[in-house]
Design a protein around this motif. Structure first.
Motif, PDB file in Angstrom:
ATOM      1  N   VAL A 189       0.596 -53.133   0.711  1.00  0.00           N
ATOM      2  CA  VAL A 189       0.125 -53.378   2.075  1.00  0.00           C
ATOM      3  C   VAL A 189      -1.141 -54.239   2.025  1.00  0.00           C
ATOM      4  CG1 VAL A 189      -0.860 -52.290   4.147  1.00  0.00           C
ATOM      5  CG2 VAL A 189       1.151 -51.274   3.036  1.00  0.00           C
ATOM      6  N   GLY A 190      -2.063 -53.887   1.122  1.00  0.00           N
ATOM      7  CA  GLY A 190      -3.314 -54.651   0.993  1.00  0.00           C
ATOM      8  C   GLY A 190      -3.051 -56.105   0.613  1.00  0.00           C
ATOM      9  N   ALA A 191      -2.103 -56.307  -0.302  1.00  0.00           N
ATOM     10  CA  ALA A 191      -1.779 -57.668  -0.751  1.00  0.00           C
ATOM     11  C   ALA A 191      -1.201 -58.499   0.393  1.00  0.00           C
ATOM     12  CB  ALA A 191      -0.795 -57.608  -1.920  1.00  0.00           C
ATOM     13  N   MET A 192      -0.300 -57.885   1.189  1.00  0.00           N
ATOM     14  CA  MET A 192       0.320 -58.638   2.280  1.00  0.00           C
ATOM     15  C   MET A 192      -0.671 -58.920   3.404  1.00  0.00           C
ATOM     16  SD  MET A 192       3.189 -59.750   1.580  1.00  0.00           S
ATOM     17  CE  MET A 192       3.577 -60.387   3.223  1.00  0.00           C
ATOM     18  N   VAL A 193      -1.556 -57.956   3.696  1.00  0.00           N
ATOM     19  CA  VAL A 193      -2.589 -58.176   4.722  1.00  0.00           C
ATOM     20  C   VAL A 193      -3.472 -59.355   4.299  1.00  0.00           C
ATOM     21  CG1 VAL A 193      -4.724 -57.182   5.671  1.00  0.00           C
ATOM     22  CG2 VAL A 193      -2.614 -55.840   5.681  1.00  0.00           C
ATOM     23  N   THR A 194      -3.823 -59.389   3.010  1.00  0.00           N
ATOM     24  CA  THR A 194      -4.657 -60.469   2.474  1.00  0.00           C
ATOM     25  C   THR A 194      -3.968 -61.818   2.662  1.00  0.00           C
ATOM     26  OG1 THR A 194      -5.366 -58.878   0.809  1.00  0.00           O
ATOM     27  CG2 THR A 194      -5.923 -61.189   0.409  1.00  0.00           C
ATOM     28  N   ARG A 195      -2.660 -61.855   2.338  1.00  0.00           N
ATOM     29  CA  ARG A 195      -1.906 -63.107   2.438  1.00  0.00           C
ATOM     30  C   ARG A 195      -1.732 -63.533   3.897  1.00  0.00           C
ATOM     31  NH1 ARG A 195       3.408 -62.958  -0.976  1.00  0.00           N
ATOM     32  NH2 ARG A 195       1.758 -62.380  -2.438  1.00  0.00           N
ATOM     33  N   LEU A 248      -7.043 -64.151   3.596  1.00  0.00           N
ATOM     34  CA  LEU A 248      -8.354 -63.664   3.165  1.00  0.00           C
ATOM     35  C   LEU A 248      -8.561 -63.983   1.694  1.00  0.00           C
ATOM     36  CD1 LEU A 248      -8.188 -60.104   4.816  1.00  0.00           C
ATOM     37  CD2 LEU A 248      -9.019 -62.247   5.827  1.00  0.00           C
ATOM     38  N   ALA A 249      -9.812 -63.986   1.249  1.00  0.00           N
ATOM     39  CA  ALA A 249     -10.129 -64.276  -0.146  1.00  0.00           C
ATOM     40  C   ALA A 249      -9.778 -63.097  -1.051  1.00  0.00           C
ATOM     41  CB  ALA A 249     -11.615 -64.623  -0.279  1.00  0.00           C
ATOM     42  N   ALA A 250      -9.877 -61.880  -0.517  1.00  0.00           N
ATOM     43  CA  ALA A 250      -9.603 -60.680  -1.318  1.00  0.00           C
ATOM     44  C   ALA A 250      -9.121 -59.575  -0.389  1.00  0.00           C
ATOM     45  CB  ALA A 250     -10.877 -60.242  -2.046  1.00  0.00           C
ATOM     46  N   PRO A 251      -8.400 -58.565  -0.919  1.00  0.00           N
ATOM     47  CA  PRO A 251      -7.943 -57.457  -0.067  1.00  0.00           C
ATOM     48  C   PRO A 251      -9.130 -56.724   0.543  1.00  0.00           C
ATOM     49  CG  PRO A 251      -6.846 -57.390  -2.210  1.00  0.00           C
ATOM     50  CD  PRO A 251      -7.956 -58.403  -2.322  1.00  0.00           C
ATOM     51  N   PRO A 252      -9.071 -56.394   1.837  1.00  0.00           N
ATOM     52  CA  PRO A 252     -10.162 -55.640   2.466  1.00  0.00           C
ATOM     53  C   PRO A 252     -10.297 -54.264   1.818  1.00  0.00           C
ATOM     54  CG  PRO A 252      -8.615 -56.484   4.118  1.00  0.00           C
ATOM     55  CD  PRO A 252      -7.976 -56.656   2.776  1.00  0.00           C
ATOM     56  N   LYS A 253     -11.517 -53.832   1.588  1.00  0.00           N
ATOM     57  CA  LYS A 253     -11.791 -52.512   1.031  1.00  0.00           C
ATOM     58  C   LYS A 253     -12.583 -51.703   2.046  1.00  0.00           C
ATOM     59  CE  LYS A 253      -9.952 -52.993  -2.967  1.00  0.00           C
ATOM     60  NZ  LYS A 253     -10.247 -53.492  -4.254  1.00  0.00           N
ATOM     61  N   PRO A 254     -12.464 -50.369   2.133  1.00  0.00           N
ATOM     62  CA  PRO A 254     -11.466 -49.560   1.443  1.00  0.00           C
ATOM     63  C   PRO A 254     -10.075 -49.736   2.053  1.00  0.00           C
ATOM     64  CG  PRO A 254     -12.713 -48.198   2.959  1.00  0.00           C
ATOM     65  CD  PRO A 254     -13.308 -49.579   3.037  1.00  0.00           C
ATOM     66  N   ALA A 255      -9.097 -48.979   1.532  1.00  0.00           N
ATOM     67  CA  ALA A 255      -7.710 -49.095   1.992  1.00  0.00           C
ATOM     68  C   ALA A 255      -7.592 -48.828   3.489  1.00  0.00           C
ATOM     69  CB  ALA A 255      -6.815 -48.126   1.213  1.00  0.00           C
ATOM     70  N   ASP A 298      -5.488 -50.940   6.148  1.00  0.00           N
ATOM     71  CA  ASP A 298      -4.460 -50.287   6.971  1.00  0.00           C
ATOM     72  C   ASP A 298      -4.676 -50.565   8.459  1.00  0.00           C
ATOM     73  OD1 ASP A 298      -3.201 -49.315   4.771  1.00  0.00           O
ATOM     74  OD2 ASP A 298      -3.978 -47.271   4.938  1.00  0.00           O
ATOM     75  N   ALA A 299      -5.937 -50.625   8.873  1.00  0.00           N
ATOM     76  CA  ALA A 299      -6.231 -50.915  10.277  1.00  0.00           C
ATOM     77  C   ALA A 299      -5.773 -52.327  10.635  1.00  0.00           C
ATOM     78  CB  ALA A 299      -7.730 -50.753  10.535  1.00  0.00           C
TER      79      ALA A 299
END
Lengths: 177, 177
Positions: free
Chosen positions: A123-129, A133-140, A144-145
């Protein structure tokens, strides 16, 4: 359409704002986490969640608030806090007349990854793509939001058609009574 | 001590105000039910619960709000609505700086009937007797709200002693560090 996604929680409540329409590249306007101290009184934690959500509504003025639908079946230990935090988010939106949409975790995963059984990393990888974005948003919870907001933008056209069909159906039943 | 008891629910949220101290006859100041329409949007129902609770807080200015502690184990179908309504009640109280106390259903039953396994009729009968009412309050949610308030008034002295002991213990540990 500008959507505030809320991944509800008392310790960490993920919030993310996405703007766009289905079929076009989406834009992330903001992402973050509303935190409340685990050792505070429950009532005070709910007040802190309310203040946090209010700030996000004030700053971004979303047209829709998409909240994760909470089920009582799993995660028994944390589900009450999740339900309570989601109630506060829904209350804040409804008080301003902003429509609230609920999506299940598997609907969100399926929308952004193609499968309802995707894990957090996927999910994090697809949100980033999808949001470039430059990197997956943290925290999860933050990722998810954003996924919830994306899911809503993509599902909204179908949901609206269903609602219109249901309204038409109800209206036609009303006429024949 | 003046306590607002809240038996949380989305369809019917019981509310009752009791005044008194442990060991003396208690007085009922008000009892009622905040209702929200089952066919309304969830967010709008939570706003209606908020408005109802706010009215009771405005009218009776309780010193404590006693809310039923919700468990996720039983009544899976209604537990989410109960958790959400209780979150709104706790939020309203905490926002005003009013302490929130949680009591489990069996604590409440045990306090007013002597057994944690009492049924609704038994609780209603004891509430009627303890508050010297002409008839049991209807619906059961209203009687349960009064029972919560009574339970809090009777349990509060013991709870306060425990909290003071815990605070003293924490303070003495702090000094020796």
């Amino acid at each position: 359409m500008r959507v505030l996604g809320v991944d509800p929680g008392l310790t960490r409540c993920g919030v993310g704002v996405v703007e766009g329409v289905a079929g076009r590249p989406l834009t992330m306007l903001g992402v973050g986490v509303v935190r409340t101290p685990a050792d505070a009184e429950l009532g005070d934690r709910l007040v802190a969640v309310e203040q946090g959500i209010e700030e996000w509504l004030d700053t971004y003025r979303p047209e829709v608030v998409a909240v994760e639908r909470v089920f009582s079946q799993h995660n028994v230990s944390t589900v009450m806090g999740t339900a309570q935090a989601s109630a506060v988010a829904m209350l804040c939106a409804a008080r301003r007349g902003i429509p609230v949409a609920l999506h299940t975790p598997s609907e969100v995963k399926a929308a952004v990854t193609g499968t309802g059984r995707a894990d957090k990393a996927q999910v994090g990888a697809m949100v980033t793509r999808l949001l470039r974005l430059a990197a997956p948003p943290k925290p999860a919870d933050a990722a998810d939001a954003l996924a919830l907001a994306i899911c809503h933008i993509w599902r909204a056209p179908a949901q609206n058609r269903l609602q219109q069909a249901a309204a038409l159906h109800a209206a036609s039943k009303g006429r024949t009574r």
